[in-house]
Scaffold this motif. Structure first.
Motif, PDB file in Angstrom:
ATOM      1  N   THR A 169      38.349  81.789  10.868  1.00 33.55           N
ATOM      2  CA  THR A 169      36.879  81.772  11.265  1.00 33.55           C
ATOM      3  C   THR A 169      36.275  83.273  11.116  1.00 33.55           C
ATOM      4  O   THR A 169      36.924  84.368  10.635  1.00 33.55           O
ATOM      5  CB  THR A 169      36.484  82.494  12.654  1.00 33.55           C
ATOM      6  N   VAL A 170      35.016  83.446  10.211  1.00 39.41           N
ATOM      7  CA  VAL A 170      34.245  84.233   9.829  1.00 39.41           C
ATOM      8  C   VAL A 170      33.522  84.989   9.987  1.00 39.41           C
ATOM      9  O   VAL A 170      32.788  84.156  10.069  1.00 39.41           O
ATOM     10  CB  VAL A 170      34.731  84.566   8.088  1.00 39.41           C
ATOM     11  N   SER A 171      32.906  85.557  10.660  1.00 42.19           N
ATOM     12  CA  SER A 171      31.399  86.783  11.508  1.00 42.19           C
ATOM     13  C   SER A 171      30.584  86.604  10.286  1.00 42.19           C
ATOM     14  O   SER A 171      30.912  87.646   9.571  1.00 42.19           O
ATOM     15  CB  SER A 171      31.434  87.333  12.713  1.00 42.19           C
ATOM     16  N   VAL A 172      29.493  86.280   9.721  1.00 48.07           N
ATOM     17  CA  VAL A 172      28.471  87.038   8.746  1.00 48.07           C
ATOM     18  C   VAL A 172      28.211  88.013   9.127  1.00 48.07           C
ATOM     19  O   VAL A 172      27.924  89.039   7.594  1.00 48.07           O
ATOM     20  CB  VAL A 172      27.166  86.365   9.638  1.00 48.07           C
ATOM     21  N   GLY A 173      28.610  88.938  10.344  1.00 45.24           N
ATOM     22  CA  GLY A 173      28.674  90.715  10.618  1.00 45.24           C
ATOM     23  C   GLY A 173      29.982  91.246   9.869  1.00 45.24           C
ATOM     24  O   GLY A 173      29.538  91.384   8.768  1.00 45.24           O
ATOM     25  N   ARG A 174      31.014  89.823   9.762  1.00 43.71           N
ATOM     26  CA  ARG A 174      32.220  90.446   8.696  1.00 43.71           C
ATOM     27  C   ARG A 174      31.739  90.815   7.271  1.00 43.71           C
ATOM     28  O   ARG A 174      32.336  91.343   6.656  1.00 43.71           O
ATOM     29  CB  ARG A 174      33.541  89.826   9.250  1.00 43.71           C
ATOM     30  N   ILE A 175      30.863  89.311   6.602  1.00 49.28           N
ATOM     31  CA  ILE A 175      30.206  89.330   5.270  1.00 49.28           C
ATOM     32  C   ILE A 175      29.657  90.102   5.190  1.00 49.28           C
ATOM     33  O   ILE A 175      29.688  90.893   4.046  1.00 49.28           O
ATOM     34  CB  ILE A 175      29.889  88.138   5.365  1.00 49.28           C
ATOM     35  N   GLN A 176      29.145  90.783   5.968  1.00 46.71           N
ATOM     36  CA  GLN A 176      28.185  91.576   5.295  1.00 46.71           C
ATOM     37  C   GLN A 176      28.174  93.491   5.801  1.00 46.71           C
ATOM     38  O   GLN A 176      28.438  93.943   4.645  1.00 46.71           O
ATOM     39  CB  GLN A 176      26.766  91.912   6.538  1.00 46.71           C
ATOM     40  N   THR A 177      29.821  93.943   6.359  1.00 51.38           N
ATOM     41  CA  THR A 177      30.828  94.851   6.582  1.00 51.38           C
ATOM     42  C   THR A 177      31.728  94.743   4.922  1.00 51.38           C
ATOM     43  O   THR A 177      30.838  95.874   4.654  1.00 51.38           O
ATOM     44  CB  THR A 177      31.484  94.810   7.491  1.00 51.38           C
ATOM     45  N   VAL A 182      37.419  77.765   5.717  1.00 51.57           N
ATOM     46  CA  VAL A 182      36.598  78.793   6.747  1.00 51.57           C
ATOM     47  C   VAL A 182      35.447  78.272   7.051  1.00 51.57           C
ATOM     48  O   VAL A 182      34.742  77.755   6.523  1.00 51.57           O
ATOM     49  CB  VAL A 182      36.650  79.529   5.101  1.00 51.57           C
ATOM     50  N   ARG A 183      35.787  79.127   7.986  1.00 52.38           N
ATOM     51  CA  ARG A 183      33.948  77.831   8.959  1.00 52.38           C
ATOM     52  C   ARG A 183      33.215  79.614   9.574  1.00 52.38           C
ATOM     53  O   ARG A 183      34.258  80.691  10.005  1.00 52.38           O
ATOM     54  CB  ARG A 183      34.464  77.365  10.506  1.00 52.38           C
ATOM     55  N   ILE A 184      32.485  79.355   9.144  1.00 47.51           N
ATOM     56  CA  ILE A 184      31.519  80.428   9.353  1.00 47.51           C
ATOM     57  C   ILE A 184      30.717  81.164  10.606  1.00 47.51           C
ATOM     58  O   ILE A 184      29.925  79.305  11.430  1.00 47.51           O
ATOM     59  CB  ILE A 184      30.556  80.479   8.209  1.00 47.51           C
ATOM     60  N   LEU A 185      30.742  81.739  11.389  1.00 48.02           N
ATOM     61  CA  LEU A 185      30.242  82.061  13.179  1.00 48.02           C
ATOM     62  C   LEU A 185      29.666  83.372  12.478  1.00 48.02           C
ATOM     63  O   LEU A 185      28.965  84.012  11.273  1.00 48.02           O
ATOM     64  CB  LEU A 185      30.906  82.132  14.072  1.00 48.02           C
ATOM     65  N   SER A 186      28.434  83.028  13.882  1.00 46.49           N
ATOM     66  CA  SER A 186      27.173  83.444  13.485  1.00 46.49           C
ATOM     67  C   SER A 186      27.210  85.122  14.216  1.00 46.49           C
ATOM     68  O   SER A 186      26.018  85.827  14.595  1.00 46.49           O
ATOM     69  CB  SER A 186      25.704  82.881  14.107  1.00 46.49           C
ATOM     70  N   ASP A 187      28.233  85.505  14.602  1.00 45.92           N
ATOM     71  CA  ASP A 187      28.355  86.744  15.048  1.00 45.92           C
ATOM     72  C   ASP A 187      27.781  87.678  13.776  1.00 45.92           C
ATOM     73  O   ASP A 187      28.272  88.344  13.179  1.00 45.92           O
ATOM     74  CB  ASP A 187      29.439  87.382  15.321  1.00 45.92           C
ATOM     75  N   GLY A 188      26.786  89.209  14.526  1.00 46.83           N
ATOM     76  CA  GLY A 188      26.678  90.111  13.339  1.00 46.83           C
ATOM     77  C   GLY A 188      25.532  89.691  12.651  1.00 46.83           C
ATOM     78  O   GLY A 188      24.327  88.383  13.482  1.00 46.83           O
ATOM     79  N   LYS A 236      25.354  76.340  13.540  1.00 51.56           N
ATOM     80  CA  LYS A 236      24.075  76.384  12.828  1.00 51.56           C
ATOM     81  C   LYS A 236      23.309  77.441  13.018  1.00 51.56           C
ATOM     82  O   LYS A 236      23.060  77.844  12.530  1.00 51.56           O
ATOM     83  CB  LYS A 236      23.379  74.803  14.568  1.00 51.56           C
ATOM     84  N   ALA A 237      23.732  78.393  14.178  1.00 51.30           N
ATOM     85  CA  ALA A 237      23.215  79.491  13.997  1.00 51.30           C
ATOM     86  C   ALA A 237      23.491  80.427  12.864  1.00 51.30           C
ATOM     87  O   ALA A 237      22.315  81.178  12.157  1.00 51.30           O
ATOM     88  CB  ALA A 237      23.657  80.275  15.305  1.00 51.30           C
ATOM     89  N   ALA A 238      24.907  80.021  12.130  1.00 45.72           N
ATOM     90  CA  ALA A 238      25.564  80.999  11.045  1.00 45.72           C
ATOM     91  C   ALA A 238      24.803  80.946   9.528  1.00 45.72           C
ATOM     92  O   ALA A 238      23.926  81.529   8.884  1.00 45.72           O
ATOM     93  CB  ALA A 238      26.541  80.810  11.016  1.00 45.72           C
ATOM     94  N   VAL A 239      24.594  79.378   9.928  1.00 48.35           N
ATOM     95  CA  VAL A 239      23.268  78.411   8.576  1.00 48.35           C
ATOM     96  C   VAL A 239      21.824  79.332   8.733  1.00 48.35           C
ATOM     97  O   VAL A 239      21.264  79.027   7.502  1.00 48.35           O
ATOM     98  CB  VAL A 239      23.563  77.068   8.974  1.00 48.35           C
ATOM     99  N   GLU A 240      21.266  79.363   9.486  1.00 46.72           N
ATOM    100  CA  GLU A 240      20.042  79.152  10.541  1.00 46.72           C
ATOM    101  C   GLU A 240      20.129  81.087   9.511  1.00 46.72           C
ATOM    102  O   GLU A 240      19.296  81.875   8.681  1.00 46.72           O
ATOM    103  CB  GLU A 240      19.638  79.768  11.727  1.00 46.72           C
ATOM    104  N   LYS A 241      21.020  81.895  10.223  1.00 48.37           N
ATOM    105  CA  LYS A 241      20.984  83.664  10.033  1.00 48.37           C
ATOM    106  C   LYS A 241      20.764  83.836   7.987  1.00 48.37           C
ATOM    107  O   LYS A 241      20.420  84.630   7.244  1.00 48.37           O
ATOM    108  CB  LYS A 241      22.257  84.096  10.417  1.00 48.37           C
TER     109      LYS A 241
END
Length: 158
Positions: free
Chosen positions: A75-83, A114-120, A135-140
């Motif tokens: 699992t990887v959050s969108v916030g971690r990708i942005q960092t 890899v599964r993308i999660l919406s945290d961050g 779904k929330a990650a796709v929206e972000k």
């Protein structure tokens, strides 16, 4: 003061316990091991053995179901990708996939995808290729102007 007068403060050092040096030491005879038997010998560790009593792992019931075919995603959050993008470890213009995340040090091992999660929060416009996403990650990702490519899912209704 001379060199031969230097010593540690009172209580700063402690003598080690000398085991098996007679009954007067308080740690003689069995040397703190208790008494007789297999455990009195060296190199014995009977893991989970309770002296013939039914062990706890057999007293407790088994619960649930363990699917040996289940996919194990990282699992990887969108916030971690942005960092990682901010730290210039990931290139936002290129497609971000599992190999790119591993090369950037965002994930350690690939597992089953890899599964993308919406945290961050995500501010960069990125194109992501992943095995799954919430779904929330796709929206972000789409709100930031990016796109996400997921594998086609076969429906169970067929």
């Amino acid at each position: 003061m001379k060199l031969n007068e230097i010593k540690d403060n009172e209580g700063a050092t402690k003598d080690r316990i000398r085991v098996g040096r007679g009954i007067g030491s308080g740690k003689g005879k069995t040397g703190g091991r208790g008494v007789k038997g297999q455990k009195a010998r060296s190199g014995v560790a009977i893991n989970g053995f309770e002296g013939g009593q039914m062990p706890i792992y057999r007293r407790l019931p088994k619960r649930g179901f363990n699917n040996i075919f289940a996919s194990d995603f990282v699992t990887v959050s969108v916030g971690r990708i942005q960092t990682a993008i901010d730290a210039k470890k990931l290139d936002a213009s290129a497609t971000i996939d599992a190999a790119a995340l591993k090369a950037a040090g965002v994930i350690r091992r690939l597992k089953d995808g890899v599964r993308i999660l919406s945290d961050g929060e995500l501010t960069a416009k990125v194109s992501i290729e992943a095995a799954g996403a919430s779904k929330a990650a796709v929206e972000k990702i789409e709100k930031a102007g990016g796109s996400i490519k997921l594998p086609a899912v076969e429906s169970a209704a067929e």
